[in-house]
Every structure is written in structure tokens, then in C-alpha cells.
Design a protein around this motif. Structure first.
Motif, short mmCIF file in Angstrom:
data_model
loop_
_atom_site.label_atom_id
_atom_site.label_comp_id
_atom_site.label_asym_id
_atom_site.label_seq_id
_atom_site.Cartn_x
_atom_site.Cartn_y
_atom_site.Cartn_z
N PHE A 20 1.89 -0.22 -2.25
CA PHE A 20 1.33 0.71 -1.44
C PHE A 20 0.60 -0.07 -0.21
CE2 PHE A 20 1.79 2.55 -5.25
CZ PHE A 20 1.67 4.01 -5.23
N VAL A 21 0.01 -1.01 -0.09
CA VAL A 21 -0.64 -1.65 0.93
C VAL A 21 -0.03 -1.67 2.07
CG1 VAL A 21 -1.99 -3.61 1.78
CG2 VAL A 21 -2.36 -2.85 -0.39
N PRO A 22 1.39 -2.16 2.12
CA PRO A 22 2.20 -2.29 3.22
C PRO A 22 2.49 -0.72 3.74
CG PRO A 22 3.08 -3.58 1.58
CD PRO A 22 2.03 -2.93 1.00
N CYS A 23 2.30 0.18 3.31
CA CYS A 23 2.64 1.64 3.60
C CYS A 23 1.08 2.30 4.13
CB CYS A 23 3.38 2.39 2.69
SG CYS A 23 4.77 1.78 1.97
N LYS A 24 0.21 1.47 4.21
CA LYS A 24 -1.11 2.39 4.41
C LYS A 24 -0.92 2.86 5.62
CE LYS A 24 -5.95 1.29 4.53
NZ LYS A 24 -7.15 0.28 4.42
N ASP A 25 -0.43 2.35 6.90
CA ASP A 25 -0.39 2.90 8.33
C ASP A 25 0.37 4.09 8.10
OD1 ASP A 25 -2.25 1.03 9.16
OD2 ASP A 25 -0.73 -0.34 9.82
N TRP A 26 1.41 4.04 7.45
CA TRP A 26 2.36 4.96 7.31
C TRP A 26 1.90 6.29 6.75
CZ3 TRP A 26 5.53 7.26 3.46
CH2 TRP A 26 6.42 8.01 3.94
N GLU B 263 -0.68 -3.85 -14.47
CA GLU B 263 0.45 -3.77 -13.78
C GLU B 263 0.33 -2.94 -12.42
OE1 GLU B 263 5.28 -3.00 -14.02
OE2 GLU B 263 4.04 -3.44 -15.74
N LEU B 264 -0.44 -1.90 -12.48
CA LEU B 264 -0.41 -1.05 -11.31
C LEU B 264 -1.09 -1.69 -10.27
CD1 LEU B 264 -1.02 2.59 -12.95
CD2 LEU B 264 0.91 1.59 -11.60
N ALA B 265 -2.16 -2.74 -10.41
CA ALA B 265 -2.88 -3.19 -9.63
C ALA B 265 -1.69 -4.12 -8.61
CB ALA B 265 -3.87 -4.19 -9.94
N SER C 251 -6.36 8.69 4.34
CA SER C 251 -6.63 9.76 3.14
C SER C 251 -5.68 9.78 2.27
CB SER C 251 -7.01 11.32 4.00
OG SER C 251 -7.13 12.14 2.87
N THR C 252 -4.42 9.85 2.46
CA THR C 252 -3.42 10.00 1.61
C THR C 252 -3.29 8.47 0.61
OG1 THR C 252 -2.11 11.54 2.89
CG2 THR C 252 -0.86 10.20 1.25
N PHE C 253 -3.62 7.38 1.44
CA PHE C 253 -3.38 6.16 0.94
C PHE C 253 -4.62 5.90 -0.12
CE2 PHE C 253 -4.96 1.73 0.76
CZ PHE C 253 -3.94 1.17 0.32
N GLU C 254 -5.91 6.33 0.10
CA GLU C 254 -6.87 6.40 -0.52
C GLU C 254 -6.72 7.08 -1.84
OE1 GLU C 254 -10.43 6.88 1.89
OE2 GLU C 254 -9.99 5.04 2.90
N THR C 255 -6.24 8.28 -1.75
CA THR C 255 -5.86 9.23 -2.73
C THR C 255 -5.10 8.47 -3.73
OG1 THR C 255 -6.54 11.38 -1.41
CG2 THR C 255 -5.37 11.54 -3.70
N MET C 256 -4.03 8.08 -3.18
CA MET C 256 -2.87 7.52 -4.08
C MET C 256 -3.35 6.27 -4.72
SD MET C 256 0.37 8.08 -1.47
CE MET C 256 1.63 7.14 -2.51
N SER C 257 -4.14 5.33 -3.88
CA SER C 257 -4.61 4.22 -4.72
C SER C 257 -5.50 4.61 -5.68
CB SER C 257 -5.26 3.57 -3.55
OG SER C 257 -4.19 2.96 -2.79
N GLN C 258 -6.52 5.45 -5.60
CA GLN C 258 -7.41 5.93 -6.70
C GLN C 258 -6.72 6.70 -7.98
OE1 GLN C 258 -10.21 8.97 -5.20
NE2 GLN C 258 -11.30 9.34 -6.97
#
Length: 95
Positions: free
Chosen positions: A45-51, A36-38, A55-62
Motif C-alpha cells: 500500500f505505502v508505495p501506492c500512496k501517491d497514486w 500479516e496485514l501490517a 483519502s483513499t489510501f487512509e481509508t484502505m489502510s484503516q
């Protein structure tokens, strides 16, 4: 979004709810990774990537796919606590 220290507990705090915590969790903490997390990743998450910044996006996604973390949701928020990924955060849908 906060970084967790090595001395942080392995498990998240107990389920947060009530008047003192305005972001009531609708679910109990669940262990990562979870299919479900995918879906949450793509929709929230993806819509917030630029904001968030790369680095933060990748850490959160990981952290969503790293075993040993914990996640929960409410109608508006996803909460994640991951000592293995050394991160904890609350993300509001639409932010």
C-alpha cells in the motif's frame, strides 16, 4: 476500490476462483485485523500512496486494522472486504 452501502452483506462473497474470475484467491477469507496485514500495508500500500490519493489510501489502510473486515491474497493481489470501513478493493502488488 468501491464504497459499500449500508445494505451490503456483513460477510464477503464466497471465495472467488475459476475461469470466470481471473484473480484466483490463494487463501480463504480471513478476519481483520491480522498482523500479516501490517506487512502487506508496508510492502503493497505505502508505495501506492501517491497514486491512490491521501483519502483513499487512509481509508484502505484503516480498513486493514478495522475489526469485522475480511481479507485474502493471491500471488499478485490482496483482496479486502470491510463493511465496517465501508470499502472493498483488490490491489495488485506493484501497481
Amino acid at each position: 476500490v468501491v464504497s459499500l452501502k449500508e445494505t451490503a452483506p456483513t460477510e464477503p462473497p464466497e471465495k472467488l476462483s475459476g475461469r470466470r474470475f481471473p484473480y484466483n484467491m490463494a487463501t480463504d477469507w480471513q478476519i481483520t485485523p491480522e498482523l500479516e496485514l501490517a506487512q502487506i500495508n508496508m510492502g503493497w500500500f505505502v508505495p501506492c500512496k501517491d497514486w491512490l490519493g491521501t483519502s483513499t489510501f487512509e481509508t484502505m489502510s484503516q480498513a486493514l486494522t478495522t475489526p469485522g473486515g475480511w481479507w485474502a491474497t493471491s500471488s499478485e493481489y490482496v483482496f479486502l472486504y470491510s463493511k465496517p470501513a465501508k470499502i472493498a478493493f483488490r490491489l495488485r502488488h506493484g501497481d
